[in-house]
Design a protein around this motif. Sequence first.
Motif, PDB file in Angstrom:
ATOM      1  N   THR A   1       9.058  -2.615   9.261  1.00 54.85           N
ATOM      2  CA  THR A   1      10.155  -1.727   8.858  1.00 54.85           C
ATOM      3  C   THR A   1      11.344  -2.607   8.480  1.00 54.85           C
ATOM      4  O   THR A   1      11.788  -3.452   9.266  1.00 54.85           O
ATOM      5  CB  THR A   1      10.564  -0.781  10.001  1.00 54.85           C
ATOM      6  OG1 THR A   1       9.419   0.006  10.375  1.00 54.85           O
ATOM      7  CG2 THR A   1      11.703   0.123   9.572  1.00 54.85           C
TER       8      THR A   1
ATOM      9  N   ALA B   1      -4.523  -6.101   6.704  1.00 60.44           N
ATOM     10  CA  ALA B   1      -3.352  -5.246   6.498  1.00 60.44           C
ATOM     11  C   ALA B   1      -2.302  -5.531   7.568  1.00 60.44           C
ATOM     12  O   ALA B   1      -2.630  -5.850   8.704  1.00 60.44           O
ATOM     13  CB  ALA B   1      -3.778  -3.783   6.519  1.00 60.44           C
TER      14      ALA B   1
ATOM     15  N   SER C   1       3.737  -0.597   4.431  1.00 63.42           N
ATOM     16  CA  SER C   1       2.359  -0.985   4.761  1.00 63.42           C
ATOM     17  C   SER C   1       1.872  -1.873   3.632  1.00 63.42           C
ATOM     18  O   SER C   1       1.941  -1.492   2.462  1.00 63.42           O
ATOM     19  CB  SER C   1       1.444   0.240   4.910  1.00 63.42           C
ATOM     20  OG  SER C   1       1.871   1.018   6.021  1.00 63.42           O
TER      21      SER C   1
ATOM     22  N   GLU D   1      -9.756  -4.867   5.490  1.00 62.06           N
ATOM     23  CA  GLU D   1      -8.992  -3.908   6.285  1.00 62.06           C
ATOM     24  C   GLU D   1      -8.201  -4.617   7.347  1.00 62.06           C
ATOM     25  O   GLU D   1      -7.057  -4.271   7.626  1.00 62.06           O
ATOM     26  CB  GLU D   1      -9.962  -2.901   6.902  1.00 62.06           C
ATOM     27  CG  GLU D   1     -10.571  -1.954   5.884  1.00 62.06           C
ATOM     28  CD  GLU D   1     -11.560  -1.006   6.543  1.00 62.06           C
ATOM     29  OE1 GLU D   1     -11.835  -1.205   7.747  1.00 62.06           O
ATOM     30  OE2 GLU D   1     -12.016  -0.083   5.866  1.00 62.06           O
TER      31      GLU D   1
ATOM     32  N   SER E   1       2.104  -4.306   8.672  1.00 59.70           N
ATOM     33  CA  SER E   1       3.179  -3.338   8.418  1.00 59.70           C
ATOM     34  C   SER E   1       4.462  -3.833   9.083  1.00 59.70           C
ATOM     35  O   SER E   1       4.436  -4.614  10.023  1.00 59.70           O
ATOM     36  CB  SER E   1       2.790  -1.952   8.935  1.00 59.70           C
ATOM     37  OG  SER E   1       2.625  -2.000  10.348  1.00 59.70           O
TER      38      SER E   1
ATOM     39  N   GLU F   1       9.648   1.962   5.758  1.00 59.90           N
ATOM     40  CA  GLU F   1       8.476   1.576   6.537  1.00 59.90           C
ATOM     41  C   GLU F   1       7.384   1.157   5.553  1.00 59.90           C
ATOM     42  O   GLU F   1       6.881   1.974   4.775  1.00 59.90           O
ATOM     43  CB  GLU F   1       8.016   2.737   7.410  1.00 59.90           C
ATOM     44  CG  GLU F   1       9.076   3.125   8.440  1.00 59.90           C
ATOM     45  CD  GLU F   1       8.652   4.334   9.269  1.00 59.90           C
ATOM     46  OE1 GLU F   1       7.560   4.881   8.983  1.00 59.90           O
ATOM     47  OE2 GLU F   1       9.414   4.716  10.178  1.00 59.90           O
TER      48      GLU F   1
ATOM     49  N   SER G   1       3.879  -5.490  12.539  1.00 57.91           N
ATOM     50  CA  SER G   1       2.498  -5.463  13.030  1.00 57.91           C
ATOM     51  C   SER G   1       1.677  -6.379  12.140  1.00 57.91           C
ATOM     52  O   SER G   1       1.442  -6.078  10.973  1.00 57.91           O
ATOM     53  CB  SER G   1       1.948  -4.030  13.003  1.00 57.91           C
ATOM     54  OG  SER G   1       0.593  -4.014  13.414  1.00 57.91           O
TER      55      SER G   1
ATOM     56  N   GLN H   1      -0.974  -5.422   2.546  1.00 60.09           N
ATOM     57  CA  GLN H   1      -2.147  -6.191   2.897  1.00 60.09           C
ATOM     58  C   GLN H   1      -2.189  -7.475   2.078  1.00 60.09           C
ATOM     59  O   GLN H   1      -1.552  -7.569   1.039  1.00 60.09           O
ATOM     60  CB  GLN H   1      -3.415  -5.382   2.652  1.00 60.09           C
ATOM     61  CG  GLN H   1      -3.678  -5.060   1.196  1.00 60.09           C
ATOM     62  CD  GLN H   1      -4.970  -4.309   1.013  1.00 60.09           C
ATOM     63  OE1 GLN H   1      -5.740  -4.149   1.966  1.00 60.09           O
ATOM     64  NE2 GLN H   1      -5.240  -3.856  -0.211  1.00 60.09           N
TER      65      GLN H   1
ATOM     66  N   GLU I   1       0.826  -1.212   0.000  1.00 61.89           N
ATOM     67  CA  GLU I   1       0.000   0.000   0.000  1.00 61.89           C
ATOM     68  C   GLU I   1       0.853   1.251   0.000  1.00 61.89           C
ATOM     69  O   GLU I   1       0.557   2.209  -0.729  1.00 61.89           O
ATOM     70  CB  GLU I   1      -0.940  -0.001   1.213  1.00 61.89           C
ATOM     71  CG  GLU I   1      -1.997  -1.095   1.151  1.00 61.89           C
ATOM     72  CD  GLU I   1      -2.979  -0.982   2.312  1.00 61.89           C
ATOM     73  OE1 GLU I   1      -2.608  -0.334   3.326  1.00 61.89           O
ATOM     74  OE2 GLU I   1      -4.074  -1.530   2.202  1.00 61.89           O
ATOM     75  N   SER I   2       1.926   1.262   0.818  1.00 63.21           N
ATOM     76  CA  SER I   2       2.776   2.456   0.868  1.00 63.21           C
ATOM     77  C   SER I   2       4.151   2.062   1.399  1.00 63.21           C
ATOM     78  O   SER I   2       4.301   1.090   2.142  1.00 63.21           O
ATOM     79  CB  SER I   2       2.162   3.540   1.758  1.00 63.21           C
ATOM     80  OG  SER I   2       2.120   3.098   3.117  1.00 63.21           O
TER      81      SER I   2
END
Length: 522
Positions: A515, A511, A448, A508, A513, A446, A485, A450, A405-406
């Motif tokens: 690093t 998802a 993100s 949702e 995340s 970092e 996470s 899903q 996602e990012s």
Amino acid sequence: MLRNKRLLYLTSNQLKAHSLSRSGLVLDAAFERDDQGVASFTAYLAGSRNLYYLVVDVVEEDYHQDTIPALGRKDRRQVLGRKLGQRYRDTSLTLSMSLGFEKSERRNEKVLYAAFSNTQQFQPWLNALEQKECRLAGIYSTALLAPAVIRGAGLKLQRCLLVSVQATGLRQSYVEDGKIRFSRVGRLNLENADSVAASCASESARLQQYLVTMRLLPTVTTPIDVMVLAAGKYHAAIAKACRDSEVLRYHVIDADKQCGATGLKSFPPEAPCEALFMRAAGIAAPADQFGQERHRHYYRLWQISRGLYAAGLAAAAAGLLFAAALLLQIYSLRGQIETDQTQFRTLSAEYARLTATFPPAPTSTENLKTAIKQFHLLQAQTTTPADLYTEISKALADFPQVEIESIQWRIGKPPAEIAPKGGAPRAAAASAAPPSGVDLGYALAEVSAQVVGARRVDLRAITEMANQFIANLRKNPQLEVTGVSLPFALTSADTLSGDIGSERAIAENAAFSFTVGRKLGR
């Protein structure tokens, strides 16, 4: 070494002391066999540090050949001692000499037993030597020295009968293969040369027959060589009387000329034969002799002291050689140091000459060094997100259901890894600790992401796929993954929460995340 040797010639009537040197044999003194003679001999020995060789020429001696089984050293010594005790009443001056082994299956050893039957005539002289702590090297009969006298004449004979005309009488010694086998002394009228010559011829023939009887010669026709040793005044008569026969081959030797041939330029003129026997004792004394250990005690002590002295000299020589090697090594190192110092001075002068031509620097050398260090530090910290993006793309190739996602890229320190609920927070990996020196930090991304296409009944599969994706990144040893996470916590200590009543809610909650970082400077 010859000047320290004293040769004692003992007969039944007197003892003569001689000095041996390279030039000849010199008579030091003669001592009669009485109390006064023994006292004079004791005074002669006082304070002496010489080596003494006692040569005995007497009638009272016995030789006997026997055989014993092949034995070990200890058993052989015991058997020989018992044999000597059985044959001789007095064993104070005896010897047993090996004559080799019989060529048979049993391989019995042939042994010659020899002894002086009347040892009382020797005791005053031996007591004097022991009292003055003299170094008595050995006690030898003229028969034991016969092989050396034969070799000194240049005769190499398998069987040889040595006949010598001496003051004691006519000495006959039979030698076979370089070892004495039998010896005896016959009376002579030394005033008549023709009588002496006739005795030499007749006694030689008689002894040859006796040797056959004693089985010392194989057969009656076995030939032997006879070496006749006599002074010059008997030489012509003996050469005329002693004619070769079928079994006897004569070699008549002039004792006076033989003394000169062996190196005795001077010797007692009345005893040339005795001089040859004494020279053999001083130059080539055999290992076998009649002296016991108590007679040779001080000689043994002298040998031990000489051995210790030689060992000390060897140790000192080894130490000197080692010291010389160290000195040579030190000298070589000093030469190398001087060469290196000279080269250093030459290079320093050349460096100074070259730097003198440089234009003046705008600042000091220390400032330039600091600037260069800072430049290298900035260069090491300069990086782009391309490397991290490439590694993430490689991981995505194996997981088509994971969608990014990012990604937020930065330089800094990675966050502490989030511990499971109820546990203590975990620090970053040990490899993330700054090395010694300057800490350059990390290039961090970092992320993100899903899991797409997830179903509400696939909560465990969603979490497992996220874990596998992160584990795939951690396979690269240069990457460090922290701050993870996950979509759901499925441990017994966690509570599953969230709106799962619709497909959107599940998407949702899928998802996750993390690093990912790379240590700068690697």
